[in-house]
Write a protein that holds these residues in place. Structure first.
Motif, PDB file in Angstrom:
ATOM      1  N   HIS A 171      69.032  32.971  31.195  1.00  0.00           N
ATOM      2  CA  HIS A 171      68.461  33.646  31.891  1.00  0.00           C
ATOM      3  C   HIS A 171      66.334  34.218  31.350  1.00  0.00           C
ATOM      4  N   GLY A 215      75.142  33.596  36.533  1.00  0.00           N
ATOM      5  CA  GLY A 215      75.632  34.481  37.490  1.00  0.00           C
ATOM      6  C   GLY A 215      77.138  33.517  37.816  1.00  0.00           C
ATOM      7  N   ASN A 216      76.629  32.413  38.759  1.00  0.00           N
ATOM      8  CA  ASN A 216      77.746  31.552  38.829  1.00  0.00           C
ATOM      9  C   ASN A 216      78.519  30.859  37.494  1.00  0.00           C
ATOM     10  N   HIS A 240      77.869  37.432  44.065  1.00  0.00           N
ATOM     11  CA  HIS A 240      76.538  37.984  44.844  1.00  0.00           C
ATOM     12  C   HIS A 240      75.634  39.491  44.349  1.00  0.00           C
ATOM     13  N   ALA A 244      64.130  34.088  39.747  1.00  0.00           N
ATOM     14  CA  ALA A 244      66.237  34.024  40.752  1.00  0.00           C
ATOM     15  C   ALA A 244      66.638  32.953  40.383  1.00  0.00           C
ATOM     16  N   GLU A 298      71.081  33.410  39.405  1.00  0.00           N
ATOM     17  CA  GLU A 298      72.498  32.816  39.559  1.00  0.00           C
ATOM     18  C   GLU A 298      73.368  31.971  39.308  1.00  0.00           C
ATOM     19  N   ARG A 334      74.217  41.043  41.114  1.00  0.00           N
ATOM     20  CA  ARG A 334      73.472  40.454  40.091  1.00  0.00           C
ATOM     21  C   ARG A 334      71.959  41.058  40.000  1.00  0.00           C
ATOM     22  N   LEU A 391      69.867  26.346  46.243  1.00  0.00           N
ATOM     23  CA  LEU A 391      69.254  27.576  45.985  1.00  0.00           C
ATOM     24  C   LEU A 391      68.347  27.781  46.481  1.00  0.00           C
TER      25      LEU A 391
END
Length: 437
Positions: free
Chosen positions: A270, A174-175, A181, A167, A171, A184, A144
């Motif tokens: 985040h 989110g994973n 994807h 960013a 990710e 998001r 990533l």
């Protein structure tokens, strides 16, 4: 995005952290009130923190609450969870209204609760954040980061926050929750609005946006949870599956508890990690000698991956100490008590100033200097005690990989304009930091 102008004006330290005179710092400290913070405090609170530590380290503010700035006093409060509650029902009811979405969210999430809810949720989350599970994330994290760096290289620069720092945690979290994807994109906006509502004072517009963001996240998560119930993931790596399956194994979460703690995970994972990465890369521009030292050290260790990892681990902890992503914490005294020689009544609301404690000269040598080889660094950026951040190992991994690979790819990166601060007291970071490679 167009590549930044390579001939842009050089950004100085004063552009990043505007200086504040001792006289101005003392004036703010003497009249210190979290509900009335001037702009220059938000840009650079540390001189004010120093003045408070020296003159009034346990300060009673106009609203009757207490503001603590010494490291030892914060540790005292963190250690005594039986006396100092994290539950926010009493504190947040007048702030948000007891029937608002923000109130329901912030009084149900892991961080603002005591046992037994805190214990149940933390246990389920930690089961998916084992040392092995985090190690398994590293290859995907490297891919990533490298993909983001490829894009930045192709355009000759960009924005440290928008194009890189923000960013990465979106990710990763989110994973962990299995968010597709292509779904998001709204997460960062929701997160900024909901966490922004934790500031000491809210405008009507901020409050409305925060409430709307909670509702929109809940609507989204209901569909995600329903789908995961029908198509469960691997509970060793998928936190949402683990939370759902925990419902049938004795650690039952209600639907409200489940959904609100999904919001908490998306937000907490985040915002603080975005700030860690962004603060670190901007701080290296502010402290060029430390940037040069770190680059030289990593070059000397280029054939020793383990040594590089250790160098970066020490550096990440210093970034966390020096510019703590989360500057403030809160507790409520459940009984009369004493902290640092000051008597606090039952019900006292206490603000723990992490940013001040992490620059306390009683705990840290030369605390106002960024020292990336600092040998002993027991900072409080992740809190302490039973409420210590559940995701601290993951955050450190993200910081180490992101900062290390960015520096190796772009050792000569430079800011092309003064970065834009977030303008918040609780969460310290940047909204934008344009740069060239």
């Amino acid at each position: 995005m167009q590549a930044p102008n390579a001939a842009a004006t050089v950004v100085t330290r004063a552009d990043i952290t505007p200086p504040m005179s001792a006289e101005r710092a003392r004036a703010i400290a003497e009249d210190f009130d979290l509900r009335r913070l001037p702009r220059d405090f938000l840009d650079n609170p540390f001189p004010v923190y120093a003045a408070l530590r020296e003159r009034e380290p346990i300060r009673q503010m106009p609203d009757g609450s207490w503001f603590l700035t010494r490291y030892a006093d914060l540790v005292t409060v963190y250690r005594d969870a039986a006396t100092f509650s994290s539950d926010k029902h009493v504190e947040f009811a007048p702030k948000y209204g007891s029937d608002s979405p923000l109130y329901e969210h912030h009084t149900t999430s892991l961080v603002f609760n005591d046992p037994p809810l805190h214990t149940r949720v933390r246990k389920l989350i930690m089961g998916a954040l084992t040392r092995r599970a985090i190690a398994d994330m590293e290859p995907g994290l490297v891919r990533l980061v490298d993909s983001l760096l490829d894009r930045i290289e192709a355009q000759g620069g960009g924005d440290l926050i928008e194009d890189f720092a923000s960013a990465i945690p979106v990710e990763i979290i989110g994973n962990l929750l299995g968010v597709p994807h292509d779904e998001r994109e709204p997460l960062r906006g929701w997160s900024l609005a909901i966490l922004g509502a934790l500031e000491p004072v809210l405008t009507p517009e901020q409050e409305a946006l925060g409430n709307r963001s909670v509702m929109e996240m809940l609507d989204y998560l209901r569909g995600l949870v329903a789908h995961r119930r029908q198509h469960p993931g691997d509970p060793e790596h998928d936190v949402l599956t683990r939370l759902i399956q925990g419902e049938s194994s004795g650690d039952k979460l209600s639907e409200v508890e489940l959904l609100q703690n999904c919001i908490f995970l998306l937000n907490a994972g985040h915002e603080t990690t975005t700030n860690l990465i962004g603060n670190a890369l901007v701080s290296l521009q502010e402290w060029p000698d430390q940037k040069a030292w770190l680059l030289q050290r990593l070059d000397e260790q280029r054939h020793d991956a383990e040594a590089q990892e250790q160098t970066l681990a020490v550096a990440v902890d210093e970034f966390l100490r020096f510019e703590s992503s989360n500057q403030l914490g809160n507790r409520r005294a459940l009984k009369p008590c004493e902290v640092g020689g000051v008597a606090l009544p039952e019900g006292a609301l206490v603000t723990l100033c992490i940013g001040a404690a992490n620059r306390d000269p009683a705990q840290f040598d030369d605390p106002e200097t960024l020292r990336l080889d600092r040998p002993t660094n027991k900072h409080l950026a992740f809190g302490f005690g039973v409420h210590q951040c559940a995701g601290l190992s993951l955050a450190r991994l993200e910081g180490r990989i992101a900062i290390g690979r960015f520096l190796r790819r772009f050792p000569q990166y430079a800011l092309t304009a003064a970065p834009t601060r977030g303008g918040r007291a609780r969460f310290r970071g940047f909204l934008a930091a344009p740069f060239r490679t």
